[in-house]
Scaffold this motif. Structure first.
Motif, PDB file in Angstrom:
ATOM      1  N   GLY A 213     -76.884  -4.655 -68.243  1.00  0.00           N
ATOM      2  CA  GLY A 213     -77.427  -4.344 -69.658  1.00  0.00           C
ATOM      3  C   GLY A 213     -78.491  -5.761 -69.754  1.00  0.00           C
ATOM      4  N   GLU A 214     -78.239  -6.783 -69.586  1.00  0.00           N
ATOM      5  CA  GLU A 214     -78.954  -7.797 -69.763  1.00  0.00           C
ATOM      6  C   GLU A 214     -80.198  -7.971 -68.906  1.00  0.00           C
ATOM      7  N   CYS A 215     -80.259  -7.348 -67.639  1.00  0.00           N
ATOM      8  CA  CYS A 215     -81.200  -7.119 -66.751  1.00  0.00           C
ATOM      9  C   CYS A 215     -82.274  -6.093 -67.349  1.00  0.00           C
ATOM     10  N   LYS A 216     -81.888  -5.137 -67.833  1.00  0.00           N
ATOM     11  CA  LYS A 216     -82.694  -4.115 -68.558  1.00  0.00           C
ATOM     12  C   LYS A 216     -83.327  -4.628 -69.804  1.00  0.00           C
ATOM     13  N   ASP A 217     -82.827  -5.553 -70.496  1.00  0.00           N
ATOM     14  CA  ASP A 217     -83.273  -6.399 -71.775  1.00  0.00           C
ATOM     15  C   ASP A 217     -84.239  -7.606 -71.331  1.00  0.00           C
ATOM     16  N   THR A 218     -84.239  -8.089 -70.169  1.00  0.00           N
ATOM     17  CA  THR A 218     -84.766  -9.290 -70.075  1.00  0.00           C
ATOM     18  C   THR A 218     -85.776  -9.471 -68.648  1.00  0.00           C
TER      19      THR A 218
ATOM     20  N   GLU B 255     -80.570  -4.363 -60.236  1.00  0.00           N
ATOM     21  CA  GLU B 255     -80.597  -5.126 -59.027  1.00  0.00           C
ATOM     22  C   GLU B 255     -81.498  -6.251 -58.672  1.00  0.00           C
ATOM     23  N   ALA B 256     -82.301  -6.683 -59.626  1.00  0.00           N
ATOM     24  CA  ALA B 256     -83.357  -7.631 -59.549  1.00  0.00           C
ATOM     25  C   ALA B 256     -82.722  -8.808 -58.877  1.00  0.00           C
ATOM     26  N   PRO B 257     -83.456  -9.502 -58.109  1.00  0.00           N
ATOM     27  CA  PRO B 257     -83.146 -10.874 -57.591  1.00  0.00           C
ATOM     28  C   PRO B 257     -82.543 -11.938 -58.528  1.00  0.00           C
ATOM     29  N   MET B 258     -83.221 -11.831 -59.614  1.00  0.00           N
ATOM     30  CA  MET B 258     -82.787 -12.870 -60.873  1.00  0.00           C
ATOM     31  C   MET B 258     -81.302 -12.346 -61.434  1.00  0.00           C
ATOM     32  N   ALA B 259     -80.905 -11.381 -61.181  1.00  0.00           N
ATOM     33  CA  ALA B 259     -79.656 -11.081 -61.722  1.00  0.00           C
ATOM     34  C   ALA B 259     -78.391 -11.555 -61.008  1.00  0.00           C
ATOM     35  N   TYR B 260     -78.874 -12.405 -59.734  1.00  0.00           N
ATOM     36  CA  TYR B 260     -77.455 -12.790 -59.167  1.00  0.00           C
ATOM     37  C   TYR B 260     -77.681 -14.205 -58.939  1.00  0.00           C
ATOM     38  N   LYS B 261     -76.635 -15.010 -58.579  1.00  0.00           N
ATOM     39  CA  LYS B 261     -76.418 -16.536 -58.626  1.00  0.00           C
ATOM     40  C   LYS B 261     -76.886 -16.998 -57.322  1.00  0.00           C
TER      41      LYS B 261
END
Length: 463
Positions: free
Chosen positions: A400-405, A429-435
């Protein structure tokens, strides 16, 4: 005689007026409702007379168990104290994931637990959670995608093989992989997995066999992928038949598809009925392995794990055929599963929900993201982690955060900057979604040794 079988019919046969009747009616309704009433009553009479002969039977086994040794259904309370545990990379893990682990450590069946540095909140056990239990299996401790796994095939092509072949390799991925709920292969392959006795003996699995056959060699949605990339082997090993260097490779990540999801749903329902727990931990309901349902889940779970491997094998077979080259080396591992392993000298059920097996000398794959390196690792057998390591980088942003940001243009700009092509995929699944995978690996240096890396170049995911 009416067509619908009732409890009165079973009482007339001589069934005791207790929960055995409810169990029998439930099993008949679930698995035999199309059969003639007379046929069912004849079988039920045999079960009543000779219940020991029907123990383990797909339809009547649970009824026989109810006649011989009924499963005790009672409310379970959490212990006041936690069993021993260890958290790796505690400062990088969200509080909800830690709380979920803490709750699991108070289960009456818990023996020991651990949390990996990629951990984040899930259902039941957190993703990245490891829990050893005493003779009991928690369906949600394994997860919905039973047998979700990594598989890496390394080809004796130099890394330079990728240069100038982007169009060809993109087409190979498009034509030889299938993703999501609706894509299946036009030319279906058979596999020895479908001759497994459980597909005939367990009614639930029998009903899922056709779907499993259609989905063989396909991948799920979400974070599942198949990708071409470059493997760098850091050392020479005689058992690898490859010297250190850079090679073309295929990496896939997927699980047991609809088969595993339906197994998880069905046995979680049974576990929650048989094992009432306080509301905050109801997803941690377990099945005793000494019961019919516990044994049946164990069989079904292992079949789903074998099916997940069969799917990966089919994916890699198709891609190898399209490349016209056999893989020289394959490295693979489950990371959503339960194993019988010894903990402090006692055989336990070790659940790894989003965790890589890392016993001493065991090889595995820990991926990064669609732009970050993944790693070939060898376990060090650390008992504090229950011989486990992370299963990836771990999410830092929810879907959800990925879709919003995160915008698609931002995601594709990052992909272009890293020299990665993406087919399908979404901002979830954008790279920014991950640690940061580098940090995650540093936090588990006492769990695994790094033997090589995998750098993604052409990635296919669900649309």
């Amino acid at each position: 005689m009416g067509n619908k079988l009732s409890g009165k019919d079973l009482i007339k046969l001589g069934f005791p007026q207790n929960n055995a009747i409810n169990i029998a009616l439930g099993q008949i309704s679930r698995y035999r409702k199309r059969d003639k009433k007379e046929t069912i009553l004849q079988e039920a009479k045999q079960v009543l007379l000779f219940p020991e002969k029907y123990m383990g039977h797909g339809t009547w086994g649970k009824v026989a168990e109810g006649l011989i040794k009924p499963v005790e259904v009672r409310m379970h309370q959490l212990r006041t104290h936690r069993v021993p545990f260890e958290i790796f990379g505690e400062n990088e893990i969200d509080e909800l994931a830690k709380r979920q682990l803490y709750d699991s450590l108070k289960l009456p069946i818990a023996v020991q637990g651990a949390l990996m540095p990629d951990a984040h909140a899930g259902y039941g056990l957190p993703i990245g959670g490891v829990l050893a239990t005493d003779n009991a299996v928690i369906p949600y401790g394994v997860g919905v995608d039973i047998g979700c796994r990594m598989s890496l095939s390394i080809f004796d092509f130099p890394a330079t093989y990728l240069k100038g072949r982007g169009f060809q390799l993109r087409n190979i991925l498009k034509e030889n992989t299938a993703f999501g709920l609706y894509e299946t292969h036009k030319s279906r392959a058979d596999h020895e997995i479908f001759s497994h006795a459980a597909f005939q003996e367990i009614p639930l699995l029998k009903s899922l066999k056709d779907k499993a056959y259609k989905q063989l060699g396909s991948s799920g949605g979400g974070n599942h992928f198949v990708e071409f990339g470059i493997v760098d082997l850091y050392e020479d090993r005689s058992d690898w038949k490859l010297s250190k260097g850079s090679y073309l490779a295929v990496l896939s990540h997927s699980g047991s598809r609809g088969l595993g999801a339906n197994i998880a749903k069905h046995y979680t329902y049974l576990a929650q009925k048989q094992c009432p727990l306080p509301k905050q931990v109801q997803h941690l309901a377990w099945l005793d392995l000494d019961t019919h349902d516990g044994q049946e889940y164990w069989t079904a779970m292992n079949l789903a794990g074998d099916y997940a491997k069969a799917c990966h094998d089919d994916i890699h077979r198709r891609l190898a055929k399209a490349l016209g080259k056999r893989a020289v080396l394959t490295i693979e591992n489950h990371h959503n599963f339960a194993w019988k392993e010894f903990v402090d000298g006692k055989e336990c059920i070790v659940h790894r929900k989003g965790a890589t097996p890392a016993s001493e000398g065991v090889l595995g794959i820990i991926p990064g993201s669609m732009t970050a390196q993944g790693y070939i690792v060898e376990g060090k057998g650390n008992p504090l982690s229950l011989n486990s390591a992370s299963h990836g980088a771990g999410r830092v942003k929810s879907r959800g955060e990925c879709k919003d940001t995160i915008s698609r243009s931002e995601m594709f700009a990052d992909l272009e900057n890293k020299g990665v092509e993406l087919l399908g995929g979404s901002v979830d699944e954008a790279p920014m979604a991950y640690k940061d995978i580098q940090k995650v690996m540093r936090l588990q240096e006492e769990l695994v040794s790094v033997l090589g890396s995998f750098t993604p170049k052409i990635v296919r995911m669900a649309k």
